[in-house]
Design an enzyme around this catalytic site. Structure first.
Site, mmCIF file in Angstrom:
data_model
loop_
_atom_site.group_PDB
_atom_site.id
_atom_site.type_symbol
_atom_site.label_atom_id
_atom_site.label_comp_id
_atom_site.label_asym_id
_atom_site.label_seq_id
_atom_site.Cartn_x
_atom_site.Cartn_y
_atom_site.Cartn_z
ATOM 1 N N ALA A 124 -2.196 -6.312 -10.167
ATOM 2 C CA ALA A 124 -2.259 -4.872 -10.074
ATOM 3 C C ALA A 124 -2.950 -4.256 -9.046
ATOM 4 C CB ALA A 124 -2.953 -4.420 -11.387
ATOM 5 N N THR A 139 -3.269 -9.338 0.552
ATOM 6 C CA THR A 139 -2.273 -9.063 1.797
ATOM 7 C C THR A 139 -2.816 -9.561 3.022
ATOM 8 O OG1 THR A 139 -1.610 -7.161 2.962
ATOM 9 C CG2 THR A 139 -3.475 -6.857 1.638
ATOM 10 N N ASP A 140 -1.920 -9.652 4.058
ATOM 11 C CA ASP A 140 -2.161 -9.838 5.330
ATOM 12 C C ASP A 140 -3.038 -8.865 6.111
ATOM 13 O OD1 ASP A 140 -0.225 -8.209 5.945
ATOM 14 O OD2 ASP A 140 1.077 -9.752 7.195
ATOM 15 N N GLU A 141 -3.012 -7.574 5.595
ATOM 16 C CA GLU A 141 -3.457 -6.413 5.979
ATOM 17 C C GLU A 141 -5.079 -6.535 6.271
ATOM 18 O OE1 GLU A 141 -1.573 -2.750 4.927
ATOM 19 O OE2 GLU A 141 0.362 -3.896 4.484
ATOM 20 N N THR A 156 1.674 3.082 -13.754
ATOM 21 C CA THR A 156 1.194 4.171 -13.097
ATOM 22 C C THR A 156 2.714 4.699 -12.507
ATOM 23 O OG1 THR A 156 1.103 2.863 -11.001
ATOM 24 C CG2 THR A 156 -0.769 3.239 -12.241
ATOM 25 N N LYS A 171 -8.628 -4.176 -0.490
ATOM 26 C CA LYS A 171 -7.906 -5.314 -0.760
ATOM 27 C C LYS A 171 -8.839 -6.559 -0.128
ATOM 28 C CE LYS A 171 -4.663 -6.491 -2.496
ATOM 29 N NZ LYS A 171 -4.196 -6.683 -3.863
ATOM 30 N N TYR A 195 -6.510 1.171 2.013
ATOM 31 C CA TYR A 195 -5.921 0.228 1.316
ATOM 32 C C TYR A 195 -6.280 -1.315 1.653
ATOM 33 C CZ TYR A 195 -2.119 -3.441 0.219
ATOM 34 O OH TYR A 195 -1.602 -4.431 -0.307
ATOM 35 N N ASN A 228 6.612 -7.771 1.837
ATOM 36 C CA ASN A 228 7.738 -8.136 1.115
ATOM 37 C C ASN A 228 8.874 -7.168 1.086
ATOM 38 O OD1 ASN A 228 6.530 -9.846 -1.785
ATOM 39 N ND2 ASN A 228 5.514 -9.829 0.115
ATOM 40 N N ILE A 234 -6.824 -1.852 -15.673
ATOM 41 C CA ILE A 234 -7.714 -3.148 -15.346
ATOM 42 C C ILE A 234 -9.190 -2.622 -15.158
ATOM 43 C CG2 ILE A 234 -5.836 -4.833 -14.494
ATOM 44 C CD1 ILE A 234 -6.831 -3.914 -11.516
ATOM 45 N N LYS A 250 -0.808 -0.610 -16.074
ATOM 46 C CA LYS A 250 -1.223 0.722 -16.610
ATOM 47 C C LYS A 250 0.022 1.605 -16.552
ATOM 48 C CE LYS A 250 -4.405 4.586 -14.953
ATOM 49 N NZ LYS A 250 -5.246 4.789 -13.730
ATOM 50 N N PRO A 290 12.638 8.551 9.348
ATOM 51 C CA PRO A 290 11.448 8.897 10.174
ATOM 52 C C PRO A 290 10.663 7.692 10.386
ATOM 53 C CG PRO A 290 11.146 9.234 7.644
ATOM 54 C CD PRO A 290 12.559 8.906 7.789
HETATM 55 P P1 NAD Z 1 3.464 -1.849 -6.571
HETATM 56 O O1 NAD Z 1 2.537 -0.572 -6.122
HETATM 57 O O2 NAD Z 1 4.924 -2.008 -6.598
HETATM 58 O O3 NAD Z 1 2.805 -2.416 -8.283
HETATM 59 C C1 NAD Z 1 1.396 -2.088 -8.425
HETATM 60 C C2 NAD Z 1 1.701 -2.441 -10.129
HETATM 61 O O4 NAD Z 1 0.334 -2.303 -10.570
HETATM 62 C C3 NAD Z 1 2.297 -1.197 -10.791
HETATM 63 O O5 NAD Z 1 3.339 -1.860 -11.938
HETATM 64 C C4 NAD Z 1 1.281 -0.232 -11.472
HETATM 65 O O6 NAD Z 1 1.583 0.327 -12.529
HETATM 66 C C5 NAD Z 1 -0.055 -1.301 -11.644
HETATM 67 N N1 NAD Z 1 -1.164 -0.963 -11.688
HETATM 68 C C6 NAD Z 1 -1.683 0.237 -10.520
HETATM 69 N N2 NAD Z 1 -2.989 0.478 -10.822
HETATM 70 C C7 NAD Z 1 -3.472 -0.087 -12.171
HETATM 71 C C8 NAD Z 1 -4.309 -0.327 -12.981
HETATM 72 N N3 NAD Z 1 -5.433 0.411 -12.916
HETATM 73 N N4 NAD Z 1 -4.478 -1.090 -14.143
HETATM 74 C C9 NAD Z 1 -3.389 -1.815 -14.458
HETATM 75 N N5 NAD Z 1 -2.090 -1.971 -13.581
HETATM 76 C C10 NAD Z 1 -2.187 -1.186 -12.689
HETATM 77 O O7 NAD Z 1 2.604 -2.919 -5.699
HETATM 78 P P2 NAD Z 1 3.549 -4.379 -5.346
HETATM 79 O O8 NAD Z 1 3.838 -4.357 -3.864
HETATM 80 O O9 NAD Z 1 3.994 -4.946 -6.375
HETATM 81 O O10 NAD Z 1 1.963 -5.364 -4.884
HETATM 82 C C11 NAD Z 1 1.627 -6.054 -5.893
HETATM 83 C C12 NAD Z 1 0.516 -7.019 -5.408
HETATM 84 O O11 NAD Z 1 0.622 -7.621 -4.176
HETATM 85 C C13 NAD Z 1 -0.590 -5.851 -4.823
HETATM 86 O O12 NAD Z 1 -2.125 -6.540 -4.907
HETATM 87 C C14 NAD Z 1 -0.552 -5.961 -3.268
HETATM 88 O O13 NAD Z 1 -1.943 -5.683 -2.691
HETATM 89 C C15 NAD Z 1 0.041 -7.227 -3.020
HETATM 90 N N6 NAD Z 1 0.759 -7.423 -1.678
HETATM 91 C C16 NAD Z 1 1.808 -6.522 -1.704
HETATM 92 C C17 NAD Z 1 2.791 -6.621 -0.455
HETATM 93 C C18 NAD Z 1 3.878 -5.846 -0.276
HETATM 94 O O14 NAD Z 1 4.776 -6.085 0.487
HETATM 95 N N7 NAD Z 1 4.313 -5.011 -1.262
HETATM 96 C C19 NAD Z 1 2.420 -7.694 0.460
HETATM 97 C C20 NAD Z 1 1.334 -8.589 0.175
HETATM 98 C C21 NAD Z 1 0.607 -8.526 -0.883
HETATM 99 P P1 TYD Z 2 5.230 0.102 4.600
HETATM 100 O O1 TYD Z 2 6.592 -0.292 3.937
HETATM 101 O O2 TYD Z 2 4.415 1.240 4.115
HETATM 102 O O3 TYD Z 2 4.256 -1.047 4.580
HETATM 103 P P2 TYD Z 2 2.774 -1.374 5.237
HETATM 104 O O4 TYD Z 2 2.329 -0.134 5.898
HETATM 105 O O5 TYD Z 2 1.965 -1.893 4.093
HETATM 106 O O6 TYD Z 2 3.213 -2.285 6.209
HETATM 107 O O7 TYD Z 2 5.492 0.384 6.249
HETATM 108 C C1 TYD Z 2 5.994 -0.523 7.071
HETATM 109 C C2 TYD Z 2 5.903 -0.118 8.606
HETATM 110 O O8 TYD Z 2 7.184 0.721 8.684
HETATM 111 C C3 TYD Z 2 4.639 0.170 8.880
HETATM 112 O O9 TYD Z 2 4.498 0.028 10.314
HETATM 113 C C4 TYD Z 2 4.853 1.770 8.710
HETATM 114 C C5 TYD Z 2 6.350 1.910 9.050
HETATM 115 N N1 TYD Z 2 7.086 3.078 8.517
HETATM 116 C C6 TYD Z 2 7.606 4.201 9.288
HETATM 117 O O10 TYD Z 2 7.769 3.871 10.391
HETATM 118 N N2 TYD Z 2 8.231 5.038 8.527
HETATM 119 C C7 TYD Z 2 8.261 5.315 7.210
HETATM 120 O O11 TYD Z 2 8.582 6.164 6.421
HETATM 121 C C8 TYD Z 2 7.451 4.327 6.135
HETATM 122 C C9 TYD Z 2 7.183 4.325 4.850
HETATM 123 C C10 TYD Z 2 6.818 3.258 7.109
#
Ligand code: NAD
Ligand code: TYD
Length: 348
Positions: free
Chosen positions: A82, A129-131, A34, A158, A154, A184, A60, A32, A209
């Site tokens: 996505a 995600t593990d969350e 975003t 998921k 969130y 990641n 989606i 999309k 912060p």
């Molecule tokens: P991100 O926010 O960087 O990217 C999300 C992407 O999805 C963007 O390109 C956005 O444009 C697209 N998107 C959002 N809404 C949409 C819609 N309605 N239709 C089509 N596209 C849409 O996210 P990310 O960190 O790359 O995470 C990707 C996936 O991995 C997610 O499902 C997330 O839950 C999962 N995940 C992320 C982490 C992490 O540490 N970032 C860890 C485990 C799992």
């Molecule tokens: P984040 O990168 O938002 O990932 P998630 O909440 O999905 O684990 O945050 C990682 C950890 O860092 C989380 O425990 C929240 C903390 N955090 C801060 O302490 N300060 C910040 O400014 C942010 C964005 C996160």
């Protein structure tokens, strides 16, 4: 088809599959675009692989657009990334998380069920995600059988999407696999998340912060290792199974921020003390999960994957990447890539 391929992990996944595997097919990036989706993340890939990489802008949650793209390319595998992905945003506005993460996943599942019927030579891989497992105390690890206990909008969204994917396997026999990964880090990470946010604040000399007492623990994995894990599950995983993916690399937030101060100081040739003094404890995130830690023995034993990137080296690569790419940073934070997008792709 990769959904969300213009985001952080999706873009790294597409890059990985096209440049580091024996895959010979074509990838459709359905995104999309975003605030978190940036086609510039794959600009070089679009140039290098004009016949094997296509961007299709779409939501989606839009059944017609999803069906049209699936039909147009006769898609036979979906890697579903996505999502709305930032916990803090989900606290401020959960609606978009329910819409994209739950309704969007449902829309995709219905579309592939309709297109694929009873085919078994197809695959829907769901990236999660593990969350979803909730929060751990000082002991223990999340396994694939840990009961779901999501705490943020969130993780709840998921969790719901994970359940839908499992339901489509059990009810309709849809060919699915799932992976649940820890935090990641690496290139193209949107700078609202902890690691890139801190690197960019350090570069600008802004305060850092740290939420609450800074003792919350996350298990960090280099993004390319996650891409490899997803590819491994997609090519070797057992249908209907879930695989936990993690870095076996737990860090308290405060300690991680201190290491980032040191690495960024070295990269910029400045004294670390100057950066460490920027750390500030700020009010905690509501419902802040205390500890995440993944037991990834199943994917290691059954599919032969393991985390490869040593954390210190991965962090150094990540710091170097952010410092070397100020234009990318400027574009994503200012939304200027939308102009880039209009220049490069016609709006649909
Ligand atoms: P991100 O926010 O960087 O990217 C999300 C992407 O999805 C963007 O390109 C956005 O444009 C697209 N998107 C959002 N809404 C949409 C819609 N309605 N239709 C089509 N596209 C849409 O996210 P990310 O960190 O790359 O995470 C990707 C996936 O991995 C997610 O499902 C997330 O839950 C999962 N995940 C992320 C982490 C992490 O540490 N970032 C860890 C485990 C799992
Ligand atoms: P984040 O990168 O938002 O990932 P998630 O909440 O999905 O684990 O945050 C990682 C950890 O860092 C989380 O425990 C929240 C903390 N955090 C801060 O302490 N300060 C910040 O400014 C942010 C964005 C996160």
């Amino acid at each position: 088809m990769v959904t969300g391929g213009a985001g952080f992990i999706g873009a790294n996944f597409i890059r990985y599959v096209l440049t580091k595997t024996d895959f010979t097919g074509r990838i459709i990036n359905f995104d999309k675009l975003t605030y978190a989706g940036n086609p510039e993340n794959l600009a070089d890939i679009a140039d290098q692989y004009p016949a094997r990489y296509v961007l299709e802008q779409g939501d989606i949650c839009d059944p017609k657009r999803v069906a049209d793209v699936l039909q147009k390319y006769q898609v036979d595998a979906v890697a579903h990334f996505a999502a709305e992905s930032h916990v803090d945003r989900s606290i401020l506005g959960p609606g978009e998380f329910v819409r994209t993460n739950i309704e969007g996943t449902f829309t995709l599942l219905e579309a592939v069920r309709d297109l694929w019927k009873d085919r078994k030579d197809v695959l829907f891989h769901h990236v999660s995600t593990d969350e979803v497992y909730g929060s751990l105390g000082q002991e223990g690890y999340f396994t694939e059988t840990t009961p779901y206990d999501p705490r943020s909008p969130y993780s709840a969204s998921k969790a719901a999407s994970d359940h839908l994917v499992s339901a489509y396997f059990h009810t309709y026999g849809l060919a699915v696999t799932k992976s649940n990964c820890s935090n990641n880090y690496g290139p193209y990470h949107f700078p609202e998340k902890l690691i890139p946010l801190m690197i960019l604040k350090l570069q600008k000399g802004e305060t850092l912060p740290v939420y609450g007492d800074g003792k919350n623990i996350r298990d960090w994995l280099y993004v390319e290792d996650h891409a490899e894990a997803i590819w491994t599950v997609m090519t070797k995983g057992v249908l209907g199974e879930t695989y936990n993916v993690g870095g076996e690399n737990e860090w308290e937030n405060l300690k991680l921020v201190q290491v980032l101060c040191e690495k960024t100081a070295v990269a910029l040739g400045r004294p670390a003390q100057e950066f460490l003094s920027l750390i500030r404890f700020v009010p905690d995130r509501p419902g802040h999960d205390r500890r995440y830690a993944i037991d990834c023995s199943k994917i290691k034993k059954e599919l032969g994957w393991k985390p490869r990137t040593e954390f210190s080296q991965g962090l150094e690569k990540t710091v170097a990447w952010y410092l070397a790419n100020p234009e990318w940073v400027q574009n994503v934070v200012s939304g200027a890539y939308k102009t880039w997008l209009e220049r490069n792709y016609s709006a649909r």
